[in-house]
Each structure stands twice: as structure tokens, then as C-alpha cells.
Design an enzyme around this catalytic site. Structure first.
Site, short mmCIF file in Angstrom:
data_model
loop_
_atom_site.label_atom_id
_atom_site.label_comp_id
_atom_site.label_asym_id
_atom_site.label_seq_id
_atom_site.Cartn_x
_atom_site.Cartn_y
_atom_site.Cartn_z
N ASP A 187 -0.43 1.80 -1.64
CA ASP A 187 0.64 1.50 -1.30
C ASP A 187 1.25 2.16 0.01
O ASP A 187 2.37 2.22 0.14
CB ASP A 187 1.84 1.70 -2.27
CG ASP A 187 3.09 0.84 -2.14
OD1 ASP A 187 3.29 -0.15 -1.54
OD2 ASP A 187 4.20 1.20 -3.01
N ASP A 210 -1.18 11.91 -2.87
CA ASP A 210 -0.06 11.63 -2.09
C ASP A 210 0.40 13.05 -1.61
O ASP A 210 0.29 14.17 -2.45
CB ASP A 210 1.17 10.90 -2.63
CG ASP A 210 2.15 10.37 -1.54
OD1 ASP A 210 2.70 11.34 -0.64
OD2 ASP A 210 2.42 9.31 -1.78
N PRO A 242 6.88 8.17 -5.35
CA PRO A 242 7.19 9.26 -6.56
C PRO A 242 6.43 8.70 -7.84
O PRO A 242 6.48 9.81 -8.60
CB PRO A 242 8.47 9.03 -6.84
CG PRO A 242 9.05 7.60 -6.23
CD PRO A 242 7.94 7.64 -5.22
N GLY A 243 5.60 7.69 -7.84
CA GLY A 243 4.69 7.43 -8.88
C GLY A 243 4.86 5.99 -9.79
O GLY A 243 4.49 6.14 -10.80
N GLY A 244 5.64 5.13 -9.28
CA GLY A 244 5.75 4.11 -9.91
C GLY A 244 4.74 3.15 -10.34
O GLY A 244 4.33 2.85 -11.39
N ASP A 249 -4.87 13.33 2.21
CA ASP A 249 -4.62 12.16 3.09
C ASP A 249 -5.42 11.04 2.41
O ASP A 249 -6.69 11.18 2.26
CB ASP A 249 -5.28 12.43 4.38
CG ASP A 249 -4.84 11.17 5.36
OD1 ASP A 249 -4.87 10.22 4.91
OD2 ASP A 249 -5.24 11.34 6.55
N LYS A 301 1.76 -4.18 5.13
CA LYS A 301 3.07 -4.33 5.53
C LYS A 301 2.87 -5.13 6.77
O LYS A 301 2.12 -4.63 7.76
CB LYS A 301 3.46 -3.06 5.99
CG LYS A 301 3.36 -1.94 4.99
CD LYS A 301 4.34 -1.77 3.46
CE LYS A 301 3.75 -0.90 2.69
NZ LYS A 301 4.23 -1.08 1.35
C1 LIG Z 1 5.98 3.02 -0.38
S1 LIG Z 1 5.68 4.64 -0.99
C2 LIG Z 1 4.71 4.44 -2.46
C3 LIG Z 1 5.36 4.17 -3.68
C4 LIG Z 1 4.62 4.27 -4.74
N1 LIG Z 1 3.72 3.12 -4.84
C5 LIG Z 1 5.58 4.03 -6.18
O1 LIG Z 1 5.40 3.19 -6.92
O2 LIG Z 1 6.34 4.86 -6.21
C6 LIG Z 1 4.45 5.12 0.21
C7 LIG Z 1 3.76 6.40 -0.14
O3 LIG Z 1 2.75 6.71 1.07
C8 LIG Z 1 2.58 8.01 1.13
N2 LIG Z 1 1.45 8.12 2.48
C9 LIG Z 1 1.75 7.71 3.61
N3 LIG Z 1 0.79 7.94 4.22
C10 LIG Z 1 -0.30 8.25 3.59
C11 LIG Z 1 -1.43 8.62 3.90
N4 LIG Z 1 -2.31 8.88 4.90
N5 LIG Z 1 -2.15 9.46 2.64
C12 LIG Z 1 -1.75 9.56 1.56
N6 LIG Z 1 -0.30 9.24 1.16
C13 LIG Z 1 0.30 8.56 2.43
C14 LIG Z 1 3.86 8.51 1.52
O4 LIG Z 1 4.06 9.89 1.27
C15 LIG Z 1 4.63 7.64 0.34
O5 LIG Z 1 4.90 8.61 -0.55
#
Ligand SMILES: C[S@@+](CC[C@H](N)C(=O)[O-])C[C@H]1O[C@@H](n2cnc3c(N)ncnc32)[C@H](O)[C@@H]1O
Length: 358
Positions: free
Chosen positions: A280, A244, A226-228, A264, A309
Site C-alpha cells: 500500500d 515500514d 499504522p497496520g490496517g 524500504d 495510485k
Molecule cells: C497508505 S499508508 C499504508 C496504510 C496501511 N496499509 C494500513 O492499512 O494501515 C502508506 C505507508 O507506506 C509507507 N511507505 C512509503 N514509502 C515507503 C517505502 N519506500 N518503503 C516502505 N514503506 C513506505 C508510509 O510510511 C506509509 O505508512
């Protein structure tokens, strides 16, 4: 006598840390792992020769040890300590080394059981400082510590046993127990914001922070929702492209510094190079490592921080594999770089990598 290297880690990662220190320490002399109990939150590597531990703690860059939260050149255990006399035996044991300590940290391992000893540590803090000061072993708090300045650590492993040691101030974590005390920032869209903040403290000097996180610089945040992480950059006046398919915090978008691109992360092509790329995305670590390396080789960013991860098994091997992927990608383009991979306090089954073009 100082003979061992004591390293703190996230409980459950002792085996990975033991492998790492065994490989790193061979340059400094023969030795072996002396303690590596699963779930204990620390590892002890004991050298055969007395001089090796201090040399190792000074020379092996702390930032380069992935699974270590703290690195200490340790004395032998002091114990059994009696309830009325826990300070003097430890102070006597460390006095013989002839160090002037810049500070003293009384610590426990980061486990629920060990943390029961925290009240004891708090109670002993002032008596320890007084006893050290009386012997002229504690430096005046004013003034900047020199390049060889050492801090005293006393790890209480039980109420009657202490493992004292020293860390080099310039080559260790500045936080007690190696755990940064960061407050969740009001207004941040997610707790992940703390992870990026911790990464900056772990990998960047004060000078880097001032120069590399400055208004006007730009960042791409892959997997931003969500944007942290985007919030952290925007809070420093930087322009962010947040990639995202998920939604972004509306408040963050109102700042005017963040552009949301629904795409993507692996297919996204930036319109122009940015200073930073952070990622992330939850994906196979090798895929993320390759993506990050490509951002550097294509000239799309200068610096990147990304999360890997880890799998349930072969976690150490996975880190090594990612390092190799990145090194070979950059080498094939003749690009000099700095790569550090660290398990931060806010990382669980994951590690955070920092890659910078030199
Ligand atoms: C752990 S969360 C990120 C949290 C973010 N760093 C924050 O500070 O709020 C992982 C994010 O990666 C996104 N995601 C997963 N696969 C993705 C892809 N192939 N391309 C873009 N975003 C992706 C998911 O939608 C999810 O919102």
C-alpha cells in the site's frame, strides 16, 4: 428489449470506463457509447444488434473491468413515469424478456443528487417484488442460483425515469449499487483495513478465502504503518512481516503474529518466501507494478494485492501501462499468471491489483 450495457462507476471515472467497455465490447458486435456524462456515476454502451448486450454481460468477466462497480444488460429507458404508477410500466417492460429474476435491486447512481432518490427506491421495493411475483417473474429465495441466474436492476435516473436491466448473478457485484456494505472493524488500526477486506471479496471466491487466508500462512505487508492490512491477516491467525519505517499500532504488535521490519519496501529482501505480499506504498504506479511482478518472478510470494495510485491525467493509460509491465516481466520468466485490476469502492484516485501465480 435488452440492447445496452449499463455500468456503474465512481463518479468522475466515466470516461475511463467508457474507453474500457468500448474496447471490451467490440467482440460482441457493433455499438457505441450512448451516455457518459462526467460525474453521473454510470455509463451506457448501446449495441446495434439486439442479442449482443446479453452475450457481452455474460461473457466479459466482471472482475476484469477495472472501472466498473456493476455490469448490467439494460433495456431501454422507461418513462415518463407518473407518481401513482411507477411500478407496472417497468415490470411490463421487463416481462417481455421472459427472465425469472433471482432478486430485484432498486438503485440510484452514487452521486449526492441521485441519492435523493433513495427514499423513493425504498418505498417502491415491496410493490416491485409483489408485482413481479404476481407475474411469476421472481424466483423463490431458497436454493442456490444456477449458472444463468439473473438479477433485476432498476436504476432510477429521476423520479419519472427508470433504466431497468439484468445482471448475471455469477458475473456481477452481489451488492446493491455495486457498493459493499462493510462495517469498520472494531480494533483495526486504520480505515485502510476495509480496503483489503473489500479486495478479498472482489477477487477471491469463498473457497479461496477459506484456503488462502488460513492460520499458519504468511504475509509480507509493504508500507504497513499504522497496520490496517497487517491487522486483517493477523485476525485470521496468519504470520505477518510488516515493512515500514513508520510506527505500527502497539496493540497489533502485542498479538505476537506481526514482526515489524523498519526498511524500504524496494530494498527489502525476505528471509523466506511467503504466501502473500501486499503493498500500500504511495509511489509511482509503474514502480509498484514492477515490484509486485518481481516478488512473483523471484518466488518470494504466490499471490499479491497492491494499490496503484493513479495520476490526475491519463488514468486509463496508466492502468494499461502497469498491466503491460507486469505481463512482460512474468512472460520473460515463463510464468503463467492471473492479473485483475479493479477500482474498489474504498479506492479514490487509485485502483487495486490482484496478481496470482498459476
Ligand atoms: C497508505 S499508508 C499504508 C496504510 C496501511 N496499509 C494500513 O492499512 O494501515 C502508506 C505507508 O507506506 C509507507 N511507505 C512509503 N514509502 C515507503 C517505502 N519506500 N518503503 C516502505 N514503506 C513506505 C508510509 O510510511 C506509509 O505508512
Amino acid at each position: 428489449m435488452i440492447r445496452s450495457i449499463l455500468l456503474y462507476c465512481r463518479p468522475g471515472f466515466e470516461a475511463e470506463l467508457a474507453r474500457e467497455i468500448s474496447e471490451l465490447s467490440t467482440k460482441y458486435g457493433p455499438g457505441e457509447i450512448a451516455r457518459t456524462n462526467t460525474g453521473s456515476g454510470y455509463v451506457v454502451y448501446r449495441f446495434t444488434d439486439a442479442t449482443s448486450a446479453l452475450a457481452c454481460a455474460k461473457a466479459v468477466p466482471f472482475a476484469s473491468i477495472t472501472f466498473a462497480r456493476q455490469m448490467i444488460a439494460a433495456f431501454d429507458d422507461v418513462g415518463p413515469l407518473s407518481p401513482g404508477n411507477r411500478v407496472q410500466p417497468v415490470v411490463d417492460a421487463v416481462a417481455e424478456a421472459g427472465h425469472l429474476f433471482s432478486d430485484v435491486f432498486l438503485e440510484t447512481a452514487d452521486t449526492n443528487e441521485a441519492k435523493q432518490l433513495s427514499p423513493l427506491c425504498r418505498k417502491l421495493a415491496v410493490p416491485f417484488e409483489n408485482a413481479l411475483r404476481e407475474l411469476g417473474l421472481l424466483a423463490d429465495a431458497s436454493g442456490k442460483p444456477g449458472p444463468d441466474a439473473v438479477r433485476l436492476h432498476v436504476l432510477f435516473t429521476s423520479t419519472d425515469n427508470a433504466l431497468p436491466g439484468v445482471s448475471f448473478v455469477n458475473n456481477s457485484s452481489p451488492w446493491p449499487m455495486g457498493i459493499p456494505r462493510l462495517k469498520f472493524p472494531a480494533g483495526a488500526p486504520s480505515r485502510s483495513a476495509l480496503k483489503l477486506e473489500e479486495a478479498w471479496y472482489a477477487f477471491l471466491s469463498d473457497q479461496d478465502i477459506a484456503g488462502m487466508l488460513a492460520p499458519g500462512l504468511s504475509a509480507v505487508d509493504l508500507g504497513a504503518s499504522p497496520g490496517g492490512w497487517s491487522w486483517q491477516f493477523a485476525g485470521r491467525g496468519m504470520n505477518v512481516t510488516a515493512v515500514d519505517n513508520g510506527r505500527l499500532d502497539p496493540q497489533l504488535l502485542r498479538s505476537g503474529l506481526v514482526r515489524h521490519v523498519r526498511a524500504d519496501a524496494f530494498a527489502f529482501v525476505p528471509r523466506q518466501p511467503s504466501y502473500w505480499m501486499v503493498c500500500d506504498v504511495v509511489e509511482q504506479p509503474s514502480r509498484i507494478a514492477k515490484l509486485a511482478a518481481q516478488w512473483i518472478t523471484r518466488g518470494w510470494c504466490k499471490v499479491t494485492i497492491f494499490n496503484l495510485k493513479l495520476p490526475m491525467k491519463k488514468r486509463y493509460e496508466e492502468v494499461v501501462r502497469c498491466k503491460d509491465i507486469i505481463a512482460s516481466e512474468l512472460r520473460s520468466h515463463g510464468i503463467r499468471h492471473q492479473l485483475l485490476i479493479k477500482q474498489l469502492y474504498h479506492d479514490r484516485e487509485e485502483v487495486t491489483a490482484y496478481l496470482r501465480r498459476l
